[in-house]
Design an enzyme around this catalytic site. Structure first.
Site: not given
Length: 193
Positions: A58, A61, A176
């Site tokens: 992913q 962030s 998730e």
């Protein structure tokens, strides 16, 4: 204790040459592809993901966003049939093993922050992608910084609608959370494009 146990299990399985378990792909990416991917995207990405031939991470962030994912500053600007992406991601689990990342980028800075983001399948080996491992004091690597410098991604690898990425991100995070809670690999709200 859990990380020690995980390392022991990993050491035992390493002799079988199975590779890294594609947990992010199974729990977060497949729900996104089922909910928001086109049929072509599903056919392209799901089979190698299930066979553990392509690992996904992913790319969410960012250093300046803290825990507020919608405050991202990575930009994607449309250029014909492609998007040009520039920015930085951090704390990307297993990006150094991955072939693809689920990338979230700002595509419209003039709308409320949750409305101006779009998701993409980003090839980690694309020109302009640099992965820098964040090394633990023990020498192990789980997390990475990923730098995106003029990375070109075809519009056909956009996941979901332009500026509709917040729902796509939530599908990934839902899968998730389901995995972490022990409830399975769910996260699929609906099937269809």
């Amino acid at each position: 204790v859990e990380s020690r146990v995980a390392r022991l299990i990993d050491a035992e399985l390493r002799t079988l040459n199975l590779g890294k378990l594609n947990i992010v792909g199974v729990t977060a990416i497949i729900p996104v592809l089922l909910n928001y991917g086109t049929e072509e995207q599903r056919l392209r990405f799901i089979p190698p993901l299930v066979r553990n031939e392509e690992i996904w991470c992913q790319l969410f962030s960012e250093p300046g966003a803290g825990s507020d994912l919608a405050s991202l500053s990575t930009r994607a600007v449309r250029d014909g049939d492609e998007w040009v992406v520039s920015g930085q991601k951090v704390w990307n689990t297993w990006a150094h093993y991955s072939q693809f990342g689920l990338l979230v980028a700002r595509t419209d800075p003039d709308v409320p922050k949750r409305q101006g983001i779009t998701c993409f399948a980003c090839p980690i080996d694309a020109p302009g992608v640099t992965v820098r491992p964040l090394i633990h004091i023990t020498g192990e690597v789980d997390f990475n910084e990923v730098f995106l410098d003029g990375v070109r991604i075809p519009d056909s690898w956009r996941l979901g609608p332009v500026n509709g990425g917040w729902k796509v991100v939530n599908a990934a995070l839902s899968g998730e959370r389901t995995m972490v809670s022990g409830s399975g690999a769910g996260g699929v709200e609906r099937i269809g494009g």
